[in-house]
Design a protein around this motif. Structure first.
Motif, PDB file in Angstrom:
ATOM      1  N   ILE A 191       9.238  -0.922   9.184  1.00  0.00           N
ATOM      2  CA  ILE A 191       8.138  -0.741   8.360  1.00  0.00           C
ATOM      3  C   ILE A 191       8.683   0.302   7.136  1.00  0.00           C
ATOM      4  O   ILE A 191       8.439   0.140   6.250  1.00  0.00           O
ATOM      5  CB  ILE A 191       6.962  -0.304   9.092  1.00  0.00           C
ATOM      6  CG1 ILE A 191       6.630  -1.388   9.959  1.00  0.00           C
ATOM      7  CG2 ILE A 191       5.912  -0.090   8.074  1.00  0.00           C
ATOM      8  CD1 ILE A 191       5.453  -1.377  10.748  1.00  0.00           C
ATOM      9  N   GLU A 192       9.224   1.640   7.875  1.00  0.00           N
ATOM     10  CA  GLU A 192       9.551   2.662   6.900  1.00  0.00           C
ATOM     11  C   GLU A 192      10.641   2.097   5.972  1.00  0.00           C
ATOM     12  O   GLU A 192      10.665   2.500   4.730  1.00  0.00           O
ATOM     13  CB  GLU A 192      10.019   3.969   7.732  1.00  0.00           C
ATOM     14  CG  GLU A 192       9.836   5.270   6.660  1.00  0.00           C
ATOM     15  CD  GLU A 192       8.556   5.260   6.085  1.00  0.00           C
ATOM     16  OE1 GLU A 192       8.475   5.809   5.154  1.00  0.00           O
ATOM     17  OE2 GLU A 192       7.568   5.062   6.850  1.00  0.00           O
ATOM     18  N   GLU A 193      11.493   1.426   6.563  1.00  0.00           N
ATOM     19  CA  GLU A 193      12.735   1.048   5.446  1.00  0.00           C
ATOM     20  C   GLU A 193      12.148   0.101   4.497  1.00  0.00           C
ATOM     21  O   GLU A 193      12.616  -0.041   3.321  1.00  0.00           O
ATOM     22  CB  GLU A 193      13.628   0.184   6.367  1.00  0.00           C
ATOM     23  CG  GLU A 193      14.775  -0.666   5.662  1.00  0.00           C
ATOM     24  CD  GLU A 193      15.750  -1.411   6.272  1.00  0.00           C
ATOM     25  OE1 GLU A 193      16.195  -2.391   5.919  1.00  0.00           O
ATOM     26  OE2 GLU A 193      15.857  -1.205   7.540  1.00  0.00           O
ATOM     27  N   VAL A 194      11.217  -0.797   4.877  1.00  0.00           N
ATOM     28  CA  VAL A 194      10.623  -1.713   3.862  1.00  0.00           C
ATOM     29  C   VAL A 194       9.826  -0.964   2.874  1.00  0.00           C
ATOM     30  O   VAL A 194       9.889  -1.118   1.496  1.00  0.00           O
ATOM     31  CB  VAL A 194       9.722  -2.876   4.459  1.00  0.00           C
ATOM     32  CG1 VAL A 194       8.745  -3.356   3.528  1.00  0.00           C
ATOM     33  CG2 VAL A 194      10.430  -3.647   5.368  1.00  0.00           C
ATOM     34  N   ASN A 199       9.378   1.008  -2.827  1.00  0.00           N
ATOM     35  CA  ASN A 199       9.111   2.281  -3.475  1.00  0.00           C
ATOM     36  C   ASN A 199      10.278   2.652  -4.689  1.00  0.00           C
ATOM     37  O   ASN A 199       9.877   3.479  -5.690  1.00  0.00           O
ATOM     38  CB  ASN A 199       8.442   3.395  -2.831  1.00  0.00           C
ATOM     39  CG  ASN A 199       7.044   2.972  -2.321  1.00  0.00           C
ATOM     40  OD1 ASN A 199       6.421   2.309  -3.013  1.00  0.00           O
ATOM     41  ND2 ASN A 199       6.620   3.638  -1.408  1.00  0.00           N
ATOM     42  N   SER A 200      11.570   2.123  -4.315  1.00  0.00           N
ATOM     43  CA  SER A 200      12.587   2.705  -4.998  1.00  0.00           C
ATOM     44  C   SER A 200      12.941   1.615  -6.043  1.00  0.00           C
ATOM     45  O   SER A 200      13.988   2.103  -6.722  1.00  0.00           O
ATOM     46  CB  SER A 200      13.958   2.528  -3.949  1.00  0.00           C
ATOM     47  OG  SER A 200      14.207   1.276  -3.223  1.00  0.00           O
ATOM     48  N   PHE A 207       3.979   1.727  -4.051  1.00  0.00           N
ATOM     49  CA  PHE A 207       3.165   0.729  -2.824  1.00  0.00           C
ATOM     50  C   PHE A 207       2.414   1.596  -1.844  1.00  0.00           C
ATOM     51  O   PHE A 207       3.363   2.396  -1.410  1.00  0.00           O
ATOM     52  CB  PHE A 207       3.982  -0.317  -2.225  1.00  0.00           C
ATOM     53  CG  PHE A 207       4.622  -1.379  -3.369  1.00  0.00           C
ATOM     54  CD1 PHE A 207       3.799  -2.675  -3.353  1.00  0.00           C
ATOM     55  CD2 PHE A 207       5.730  -1.138  -4.068  1.00  0.00           C
ATOM     56  CE1 PHE A 207       4.474  -3.528  -4.222  1.00  0.00           C
ATOM     57  CE2 PHE A 207       6.179  -2.024  -4.999  1.00  0.00           C
ATOM     58  CZ  PHE A 207       5.506  -3.518  -5.096  1.00  0.00           C
ATOM     59  N   THR A 208       1.585   1.163  -1.406  1.00  0.00           N
ATOM     60  CA  THR A 208       0.850   1.891  -0.229  1.00  0.00           C
ATOM     61  C   THR A 208       0.923   0.834   0.775  1.00  0.00           C
ATOM     62  O   THR A 208       0.944  -0.527   0.606  1.00  0.00           O
ATOM     63  CB  THR A 208      -0.615   2.123  -0.583  1.00  0.00           C
ATOM     64  OG1 THR A 208      -1.296   1.093  -0.827  1.00  0.00           O
ATOM     65  CG2 THR A 208      -0.830   3.299  -1.491  1.00  0.00           C
ATOM     66  N   VAL A 209       1.274   1.272   2.239  1.00  0.00           N
ATOM     67  CA  VAL A 209       1.234   0.319   3.180  1.00  0.00           C
ATOM     68  C   VAL A 209       0.090   0.387   4.370  1.00  0.00           C
ATOM     69  O   VAL A 209      -0.226   1.447   4.481  1.00  0.00           O
ATOM     70  CB  VAL A 209       2.548   0.521   3.859  1.00  0.00           C
ATOM     71  CG1 VAL A 209       2.997  -0.451   5.017  1.00  0.00           C
ATOM     72  CG2 VAL A 209       3.836   0.499   2.750  1.00  0.00           C
ATOM     73  N   GLU A 210      -0.121  -0.818   4.664  1.00  0.00           N
ATOM     74  CA  GLU A 210      -1.305  -0.906   5.612  1.00  0.00           C
ATOM     75  C   GLU A 210      -0.645  -1.767   6.683  1.00  0.00           C
ATOM     76  O   GLU A 210      -0.368  -3.027   6.672  1.00  0.00           O
ATOM     77  CB  GLU A 210      -2.499  -1.391   5.248  1.00  0.00           C
ATOM     78  CG  GLU A 210      -3.635  -1.622   6.490  1.00  0.00           C
ATOM     79  CD  GLU A 210      -4.926  -2.291   5.892  1.00  0.00           C
ATOM     80  OE1 GLU A 210      -5.708  -2.470   6.570  1.00  0.00           O
ATOM     81  OE2 GLU A 210      -5.132  -2.581   4.666  1.00  0.00           O
TER      82      GLU A 210
END
Length: 584
Positions: A191-194, A199-200, A207-210
Motif C-alpha cells: 500500500i505504501e509503495e503504491v 504521489n511521485s 493523492f489521499t489513500v483510504e
C-alpha cells in the motif's frame, strides 16, 4: 468561434458538506466567457482520443464488473482521491500529454500540432472571473466550469495510470477510475509503495489513500465487501452525512414522475445489494421511501411489482427517418398531462418530461455577482419615447449596450438630417425610417426616445425563444410603435391566453403580486374544460417566459398551418389572477 456578447464568468462557491469545516469548491461557470466555444471544440477533439480503458462509467456497470472479480490471496481494496484535481493540473503536464498522445488526437482533426497546442494553451490561460466587481485571472490549474477542464483531467489521469501500471512490481486485478476517484486492489504489504508511486508522478498532483476496514470500502454509491474467498459483493451505500432526501411525495410534481423516482430507487438498491438478504433490502427501501413521505401502500405495491430492468425498445417503433425530440415542460396539474397526451398522439417522436415551476433559484437570493443591465444578452427590451407615452419593444441576442448604441447612432443620424434641413420626403430619411419602427416613429413625429430609461422586460437563454417572446410583449404592451408585421407570424394558438393576460395585467388596481426571494410573482390559475382541472404556477407578471415555456415545448408555430394540435385546446383555456390560492 467569434462572439460579440461575452461577459466575465462570475465565480461562486459550492460547499463540500461532507468535509470538516465546510470548505468551498470554487466554480467558475464559463458559458458566457469569450473562449467557451473554443474550449468546447478543443475538448471534443481530445475526448475522442481517450480510450477510457480504466473508466467506471456508472454505478451499474461497475457493480456488474466488481461482482465478477476474485482477488488473489493477500490482496486488499484501497481507494485513492486526487486533492483538488481541476485546480492542480499544471499546464506543462497537459501540453506534454497532448504531445505524447498526438498520434491518437490527430486522427480526429486536420489542425497541425503547433496550432492545436497554441489553442489548448490559450484556453487554459484565459481562465478568469469576476468577484464583487473585481476581475481575477486563474494563474494555475483549470477552472471547474470550463468545458475543457473535465477532458484534460481525463487525459492526465489516464496517462498517469498508464505510467503507474508500468512502474509497480505487481499486477492490478482491480483498477477503475471515476473522474478523480480510483479503486484498486493491491497486496496488503504494498500500500505504501503504491501511494509513493502515485504521489511521485507530479508534485502538484497528490493523492489521499483510504484502506478497506473490516473488508469494506465505499466507492460511488456502492459499499464493496471482500468475502473470505476473496470474491467481492456489494451493498447500496450513502454517506453518513447524507440526509436521505430525494423527490418528496408531497412535492408539486406529477404522480408519474414520483412513481418513476421510487421505481428507479428500488431498482438501484436491489441491483447493488448482492451482499444483503432480500428482507433487509426491502427494509432499506421501505425506510428511505417513508422518509420522503411515500404512502405505505404504494411502497409495498412498487416493491412487489419490481423486477429486473430491461432495455427500453419502444423508440424503435418510431419511423427511422424521424429523430427523437426531447423537451421539458412545467408541470401544471392535469393540464400538463392533457397537453402531453395531445403531443404523443400527433407527434410520436416527441418526448416531454415534467419539471417544477419553483426551483431553489427562485426562492433564494443569487450567489453570483449581478450582471450589469447593459452587459446582458438574449433579452427583450423596452425603450420609452421621451415626448409621448409610446414605447418601442425589441430583442437582441447581443449585449444590450451594443443594440442601444446602434439605435442611438441611427437616431443621431436622423437628428443631423433635420439640422441639414431635410424632410420626410427625402430619400435618405425614407430609407432610414424603414430600418426600425423606432426610427419611423421618430421621423414621423419629430420625437426622440429616452435610451437612458431602457429596461429589460424579458430574457431567455435560448435564442430561438426570443422572437416569440418579443411578439408576445409587442401584443400585450400598450402604445407600442412596433409595426403590424412584427406580430403577423405569431400563431393564433397564443391569442386566447395573451388576451386574458393583457386584461388582467393592464386593468386598474390589479394586485401587485407576492414577493418570493427577489422575484415579484402573481398567481396564474389555468383551467381546462370539460374536466375543469385546475392548477397554479408562479410567474413574474412582467415576464412571459415563465408562462410560455409551458405552451412552447417544441418550436414556435410560424403560421396557422404549422400550428400544433394543441391549438384546438385554446378555446377551452383561460387564466385569471387569484391571490388567495395556496401553493405547496
Amino acid at each position: 468561434m467569434k462572439t460579440y456578447k461575452a461577459t466575465a464568468p462570475r465565480i461562486y462557491g459550492a460547499p463540500k458538506a461532507h468535509k470538516e469545516g465546510l470548505p468551498l469548491r470554487p466554480v467558475v461557470p464559463c458559458m458566457t466567457s469569450p473562449s467557451y466555444t473554443l474550449s468546447q471544440y478543443v475538448g471534443k477533439i481530445i475526448q475522442k482520443s481517450i480510450t477510457g480503458k480504466y473508466d467506471a462509467t456508472d454505478s451499474f456497470t461497475f457493480c456488474e464488473y466488481i461482482n465478477s472479480v476474485q482477488l488473489p490471496p493477500d490482496y486488499v481494496l484501497i481507494s485513492l482521491d486526487v486533492v483538488s484535481l481541476f485546480t492542480c493540473i499544471p499546464k506543462d503536464l497537459v501540453i506534454r500529454d497532448v504531445i505524447n498522445n498526438w498520434e491518437n488526437i490527430k486522427q480526429h482533426t486536420d489542425i497541425n500540432l503547433d496550432l492545436f497546442l497554441e489553442m489548448t494553451e490559450f484556453c487554459i490561460d484565459c481562465s478568469y472571473f469576476r468577484f464583487k466587481g473585481q476581475f481575477y485571472q486563474q494563474v494555475f490549474g483549470t477552472a471547474m466550469g470550463n468545458p475543457l477542464s473535465p477532458t484534460i483531467a481525463d487525459l492526465v489521469m489516464e496517462t498517469l495510470l498508464d505510467n503507474v501500471v508500468t512502474r509497480v512490481s505487481f499486477p492490478f486485478p482491480v483498477l477503475k477510475k471515476y473522474v478523480d476517484d480510483l479503486m484498486l486492489a493491491v497486496p496488503k504489504d504494498k500500500i505504501e509503495e503504491v501511494r509513493t508511486i502515485f504521489n511521485s508522478y507530479h508534485e502538484k498532483i497528490q493523492f489521499t489513500v483510504e484502506v478497506e476496514q473490516e473488508g469494506k470500502i465505499p466507492f460511488l454509491d456502492l459499499l464493496l465487501v471482500r468475502q473470505s474467498d476473496q470474491t467481492i459483493k456489494t451493498e447500496w451505500y450513502i454517506k453518513p452525512i447524507a440526509s436521505g432526501r430525494f423527490l418528496n411525495y408531497h412535492s408539486a410534481h406529477s404522480t408519474k414522475q414520483k412513481v418513476n423516482v421510487a421505481n428507479n430507487f428500488i431498482h438501484r438498491v436491489k441491483t447493488f445489494s448482492t451482499n444483503v438478504e432480500p428482507s433487509a433490502t426491502r427494509d432499506i427501501i421501505f425506510t428511505q421511501l417513508k422518509r420522503n413521505d411515500y404512502p405505505t401502500a404504494m411502497i409495498n405495491r412498487l416493491i412487489d411489482r419490481s423486477r429486473e430492468r430491461q432495455v427500453n425498445t419502444t423508440n424503435d417503433d418510431v419511423t427511422s427517418s424521424e429523430e427523437m425530440i426531447y423537451r421539458s415542460m412545467v408541470h401544471v396539474g392535469q393540464l400538463s398531462g392533457n397537453i402531453q397526451k395531445v403531443l404523443r398522439k400527433d407527434y410520436p417522436n416527441v418526448t416531454i418530461s415534467s419539471k417544477n415551476a419553483k426551483t431553489v433559484g427562485n426562492l433564494l437570493p443569487p450567489v453570483k455577482d449581478v450582471v450589469d443591465k447593459n452587459s446582458r444578452s438574449n433579452v427583450i427590451y423596452n425603450i420609452p419615447c421621451a415626448n409621448c407615452s409610446a414605447c418601442y419593444v425589441g430583442m437582441t441576442s447581443n449585449k444590450l449596450q451594443t443594440r442601444i448604441s446602434s439605435h442611438r447612432s441611427c437616431s443621431n443620424r436622423l437628428e443631423n438630417m433635420w439640422d441639414q434641413g431635410k424632410t420626410t420626403e427625402d430619400v435618405e430619411v425614407a430609407q432610414l425610417r424603414e430600418r426600425t419602427a423606432l426610427l419611423d416613429h421618430s421621423a414621423a413625429n419629430r420625437h426622440v426616445f429616452a435610451f437612458d430609461r431602457t429596461r429589460i422586460v424579458d430574457a431567455s437563454l435560448k435564442k430561438q425563444n426570443l422572437h416569440i417572446l418579443e411578439t408576445c410583449h409587442i401584443i400585450n404592451t400598450p402604445n407600442t410603435v412596433n409595426k403590424r408585421t412584427d406580430t403577423d407570424n405569431l400563431s393564433n394558438t397564443y391569442a386566447g391566453v395573451l388576451h386574458t393576460l393583457k386584461k388582467q395585467y393592464t386593468k386598474p388596481g390589479r394586485p401587485t403580486g407576492k414577493r418570493i426571494g427577489t422575484t415579484r410573482v402573481n398567481t396564474i390559475r389555468v383551467k381546462v374544460a370539460p374536466k375543469r382541472a385546475t392548477a397554479s404556477l408562479f410567474c413574474d407578471p412582467d415576464s412571459f417566459s415563465d408562462i410560455f415555456r409551458i405552451f412552447y415545448p417544441i418550436h414556435p408555430p410560424a403560421a396557422a398551418d404549422d400550428t400544433l394540435r394543441l391549438g384546438q385546446m385554446w378555446p377551452m383555456l383561460w387564466a385569471h389572477t387569484d391571490d388567495k390560492t395556496e401553493h405547496s
